[in-house]
Design a protein around this motif. Structure first.
Motif, PDB file in Angstrom:
ATOM      1  N   LEU A  34      37.954  35.229  51.666  1.00 32.14           N
ATOM      2  CA  LEU A  34      39.316  35.039  51.832  1.00 32.14           C
ATOM      3  C   LEU A  34      39.505  34.178  50.328  1.00 32.14           C
ATOM      4  O   LEU A  34      40.426  34.428  49.536  1.00 32.14           O
ATOM      5  N   LEU A  35      38.905  33.078  50.300  1.00 35.62           N
ATOM      6  CA  LEU A  35      38.967  32.108  48.939  1.00 35.62           C
ATOM      7  C   LEU A  35      38.779  32.889  47.672  1.00 35.62           C
ATOM      8  O   LEU A  35      39.550  32.498  46.792  1.00 35.62           O
ATOM      9  N   SER A  36      37.664  33.528  47.873  1.00 35.57           N
ATOM     10  CA  SER A  36      37.327  34.505  46.464  1.00 35.57           C
ATOM     11  C   SER A  36      38.488  35.369  46.088  1.00 35.57           C
ATOM     12  O   SER A  36      38.624  35.277  44.890  1.00 35.57           O
ATOM     13  N   TYR A  37      39.079  35.829  47.104  1.00 31.67           N
ATOM     14  CA  TYR A  37      40.282  36.942  46.679  1.00 31.67           C
ATOM     15  C   TYR A  37      41.511  36.131  46.414  1.00 31.67           C
ATOM     16  O   TYR A  37      41.969  36.479  45.194  1.00 31.67           O
TER      17      TYR A  37
ATOM     18  N   CYS B 192      41.670  32.907  44.894  1.00 26.48           N
ATOM     19  CA  CYS B 192      41.358  32.282  43.670  1.00 26.48           C
ATOM     20  C   CYS B 192      41.673  33.325  42.504  1.00 26.48           C
ATOM     21  O   CYS B 192      41.973  33.268  41.373  1.00 26.48           O
ATOM     22  N   GLU B 193      41.060  34.732  42.646  1.00 25.28           N
ATOM     23  CA  GLU B 193      41.056  35.590  41.867  1.00 25.28           C
ATOM     24  C   GLU B 193      42.432  35.964  41.424  1.00 25.28           C
ATOM     25  O   GLU B 193      42.750  36.216  40.290  1.00 25.28           O
ATOM     26  N   GLN B 194      43.464  36.055  42.486  1.00 29.10           N
ATOM     27  CA  GLN B 194      44.734  36.309  42.087  1.00 29.10           C
ATOM     28  C   GLN B 194      45.534  35.105  41.487  1.00 29.10           C
ATOM     29  O   GLN B 194      46.245  35.332  40.457  1.00 29.10           O
ATOM     30  N   LEU B 195      45.208  33.749  41.786  1.00 30.77           N
ATOM     31  CA  LEU B 195      45.472  32.649  40.898  1.00 30.77           C
ATOM     32  C   LEU B 195      45.120  32.900  39.259  1.00 30.77           C
ATOM     33  O   LEU B 195      46.013  32.596  38.451  1.00 30.77           O
ATOM     34  N   CYS B 196      44.032  33.190  39.231  1.00 30.13           N
ATOM     35  CA  CYS B 196      43.461  33.330  37.804  1.00 30.13           C
ATOM     36  C   CYS B 196      44.056  34.575  37.193  1.00 30.13           C
ATOM     37  O   CYS B 196      44.387  34.358  36.021  1.00 30.13           O
ATOM     38  N   LYS B 197      44.424  35.765  37.825  1.00 30.83           N
ATOM     39  CA  LYS B 197      45.137  36.866  37.326  1.00 30.83           C
ATOM     40  C   LYS B 197      46.223  36.440  36.687  1.00 30.83           C
ATOM     41  O   LYS B 197      46.803  37.149  35.622  1.00 30.83           O
ATOM     42  N   LYS B 198      47.147  35.570  37.272  1.00 32.46           N
ATOM     43  CA  LYS B 198      48.299  35.273  36.931  1.00 32.46           C
ATOM     44  C   LYS B 198      48.406  34.035  35.906  1.00 32.46           C
ATOM     45  O   LYS B 198      49.624  33.629  35.471  1.00 32.46           O
ATOM     46  N   GLY B 199      47.411  33.582  35.725  1.00 35.12           N
ATOM     47  CA  GLY B 199      47.259  32.420  34.803  1.00 35.12           C
ATOM     48  C   GLY B 199      47.478  30.991  35.279  1.00 35.12           C
ATOM     49  O   GLY B 199      47.718  30.391  34.383  1.00 35.12           O
ATOM     50  N   TYR B 200      47.523  30.943  36.477  1.00 35.65           N
ATOM     51  CA  TYR B 200      47.765  29.743  37.180  1.00 35.65           C
ATOM     52  C   TYR B 200      46.401  28.833  37.348  1.00 35.65           C
ATOM     53  O   TYR B 200      46.572  27.701  37.510  1.00 35.65           O
TER      54      TYR B 200
ATOM     55  N   VAL C 244      36.951  24.965  44.249  1.00 38.73           N
ATOM     56  CA  VAL C 244      37.822  24.681  45.751  1.00 38.73           C
ATOM     57  C   VAL C 244      36.426  24.982  46.721  1.00 38.73           C
ATOM     58  O   VAL C 244      36.570  24.011  48.023  1.00 38.73           O
ATOM     59  N   LEU C 245      35.307  25.607  46.476  1.00 39.90           N
ATOM     60  CA  LEU C 245      34.270  25.497  47.561  1.00 39.90           C
ATOM     61  C   LEU C 245      33.465  24.260  47.785  1.00 39.90           C
ATOM     62  O   LEU C 245      33.101  23.681  48.456  1.00 39.90           O
TER      63      LEU C 245
END
Length: 618
Positions: free
Chosen positions: A498-501, A503-511, A520-521
């Motif tokens: 879940l966290l991997s998914y 965090c990937e979304q945050l990075c894609k948006k540039g946040y 986080v881990l």
């Protein structure tokens, strides 16, 4: 005790404030000649039987600090109190003897002033006082409480003095100022125009000066880009017709537009570039005033618009060299020292902005705008409460003490009623009814039922109710969320997946940056962020995000997070910069999610809009 005339007192106060000043400058400030000022100074020294005011060659006049002269001057006391307060707010502590010397007063006079200041403060907050420790003076209390003190004194200035228009009748020899005031009040009543007392005063003076100039053959020319709302223009034309029934006055189209702007209290968006420039300037200076004086007027949209209108007219007056006189200036300077000082600060910024020099009459009009803002501020922070308590007298003192200070609000507890006296609420017309139990009867006033006996959470809710922030709460937090970061009905095997998914979304948006998951881990290894009640709030061990954001994930089936079941996850992205709203919301989120019923309702939401609506709902 030396008795001086009003003008002589003004001269003494000007010299005290300026420290050293020329007779020509004093003359300009009082609208008299340098010769008159020199004659008045000679008269002052004669009454004092000494050289109380001395001349320094090439510089001007100053007070002789070697002499202690007792002058009967209540207005001087007001100015002195302001100077004392300003010094105490700007420094952690200050030497009593040094302060007395700088104000040209004795230590005993200073201590009397301190006593007077404490009485004013005590009425509004008994927890703040100016304290003496040996020879040092200090304003106690937290930084938040200290910052409220300046506001207390602005309120005090407004409460302690009322303008009497009869005092300014001689300035307007061509018409009766009081008749104009009554005409305006009747017109406002007839057309349901709401103005506070200071706003009426400001409006009367603006219209009076306009009429006086027209009757003397001068025309007010509005800037070409000034466009007014048609309904406001119709209002101005109607008012103009009433004026014509009273005075032989002829207004041009430009003057009617000016009158419409006064009624509107707002500016057109016709010339966006010009208005944005003026608006940005006003907001910038209001922020500087907040930083320097601890007076927060930055969110007063009416003040910002009024100052925009004023600056539009001022720009035109600068171009035509037709500055406004202000008959109130002497009283403003004497009785409203803090607001006048704020206006001076604003005027200096205007002079830099327009590359000009303002006359004092213009500064007086700025003060009227600030007085209106303070009056609005006062109405916002003064709140009336009725308490419903079934417990009786035993707990009343606790209730009064607990509600005496709700953040910056000034609370007036009108009455503590029993549950059998609910019908009496109407007598007090409160802003809020606070009850320690459910109210069996329907009431027509906003009310809040305490969860406990006025716990901290109750106090926060009462504050939200009184400030109407509850309905704005969703707007205040919306920018921390993103539709693309809201996921519902999701399936994951475990927290790592879940966290991997997320965090990937945050990075894609540039946040966040690519190493966000790792951080986080790392935080999870120290202690899990699952708090029970089906939710978890994972975040890095340090603040390292690019932008403050919250990623939400609602699971179709709960997963095991350490030893707890989790069905809703809030992944926080935190920047290094401090953000009070974000920090406050984090605390609020943890508090709200302590309620399992609240979590279950949030889990059922399927859109971000639904989620935010439920999140701020009690």
């Amino acid at each position: 005790m030396i008795e001086l005339t009003k003008r002589q007192l003004e001269i003494v106060n000007i010299i005290k404030k300026e420290r050293i000043v020329s007779s020509s400058k004093i003359g300009q400030m009082l609208n008299v000649s340098s010769k008159t000022i020199r004659n008045e100074i000679n008269e002052i020294n004669s009454k004092c039987k000494s050289s109380y005011i001395v001349s320094e060659k090439g510089s001007g006049y100053k007070i002789n600090s070697n002499l202690q002269v007792q002058i009967n001057d209540e207005d001087s006391q007001l100015n002195r109190n302001f100077l004392i307060l300003r010094d105490l707010l700007s420094k952690e502590e200050i030497d009593l003897y040094e302060l007395a010397e700088s104000l040209f007063i004795s230590e005993s006079t200073l201590l009397k002033s301190i006593q007077m200041l404490n009485e004013i403060i005590r009425k509004r907050n008994p927890n703040i006082q100016i304290q003496r420790n040996h020879n040092m003076l200090k304003l106690n209390g937290s930084e938040e409480k200290r910052r409220q003190v300046s506001t207390y004194f602005l309120m005090h200035e407004l409460e302690e003095y009322n303008f009497d228009l009869k005092n300014y009748a001689d300035f307007f020899s061509l018409f009766d100022l009081n008749i104009l005031k009554e005409l305006i009040l009747e017109f406002n009543k007839e057309y349901h125009i709401k103005m506070k007392d200071v706003e009426v005063l400001s409006f009367v003076m603006h219209v009076a000066v306009m009429i006086d100039r027209i009757l003397q053959g001068n025309e007010i020319i509005m800037p070409e880009y000034t466009q007014v709302d048609q309904s406001q223009k119709e209002l101005a034309i109607t008012f103009y017709k009433k004026l014509k029934n009273w005075l032989p006055i002829a207004m041009s189209e430009s003057e009617i537009n000016y009158l419409a702007c006064l009624f509107a209290g707002k500016v057109s968006s016709q010339n966006k570039e010009q208005l944005e420039e003026l608006g940005d300037f006003v907001k910038k200076v209001l922020q500087q005033i907040k930083d320097y004086y601890d007076i927060d007027l930055t969110e007063d949209e009416e003040l910002i618009k009024n100052l925009q209108i004023h600056l539009m007219g001022l720009k035109n007056r600068i171009e035509h060299n037709t500055f406004l006189n202000n008959p109130l200036i002497a009283d403003i300077r004497t009785h409203f020292p803090i607001m006048y000082d704020i206006s001076i600060f604003f005027a200096v910024k205007i002079q830099e902005f327009f590359d000009t020099r303002l006359q004092e009459g213009e500064i007086g009009y700025l003060t009227l705008h600030f007085m209106g803002a303070v009056e609005r501020l006062n109405s916002k922070i003064h709140k009336k409460i009725v308490v419903i308590s079934p417990i009786g007298e035993a707990v009343n003192e606790y209730i009064r003490k607990r509600l005496s200070s709700v953040h910056e609000l000034r609370i007036e507890i009108c009455e503590i009623l029993s549950i059998f006296d609910v019908e009496k609420i109407e007598e007090y017309k409160p802003d809020l009814v606070v009850s320690l139990m459910s109210i069996p009867k329907a009431i027509s006033y906003p009310y809040y039922v305490c969860k406990e006996l006025l716990s901290n959470q109750d106090i926060e809710h009462i504050y939200l109710e009184l400030t109407n922030k509850k309905e704005n709460e969703k707007n205040n937090i919306e920018h921390f969320f993103d539709n693309d970061l809201f996921f519902y009905d999701q399936c994951f095997e475990n927290k790592d997946e879940l966290l991997s998914y997320l965090c990937e979304q945050l990075c894609k948006k540039g946040y966040a940056k690519q190493d966000y998951l790792e951080k986080v881990l790392k935080r999870e290894q120290i202690a899990p962020t699952a708090y029970g009640n089906l939710f978890a709030i994972p975040h890095p061990i340090e603040k390292c995000a690019v932008e403050n954001k919250i990623c939400i994930c609602i699971l179709k089936k709960p997963i095991i997070w350490s030893d707890k079941k989790v069905k809703i996850v809030f992944l926080f992205a935190l920047t290094k910069e401090k953000n009070d709203k974000f920090d406050s919301m984090f605390t609020q989120m943890v508090s709200l999610l302590d309620n399992i019923d609240k979590v279950k309702k949030l889990v059922k939401t399927k859109t971000l809009i639904e989620f935010l609506a439920e999140f701020v709902q009690e």
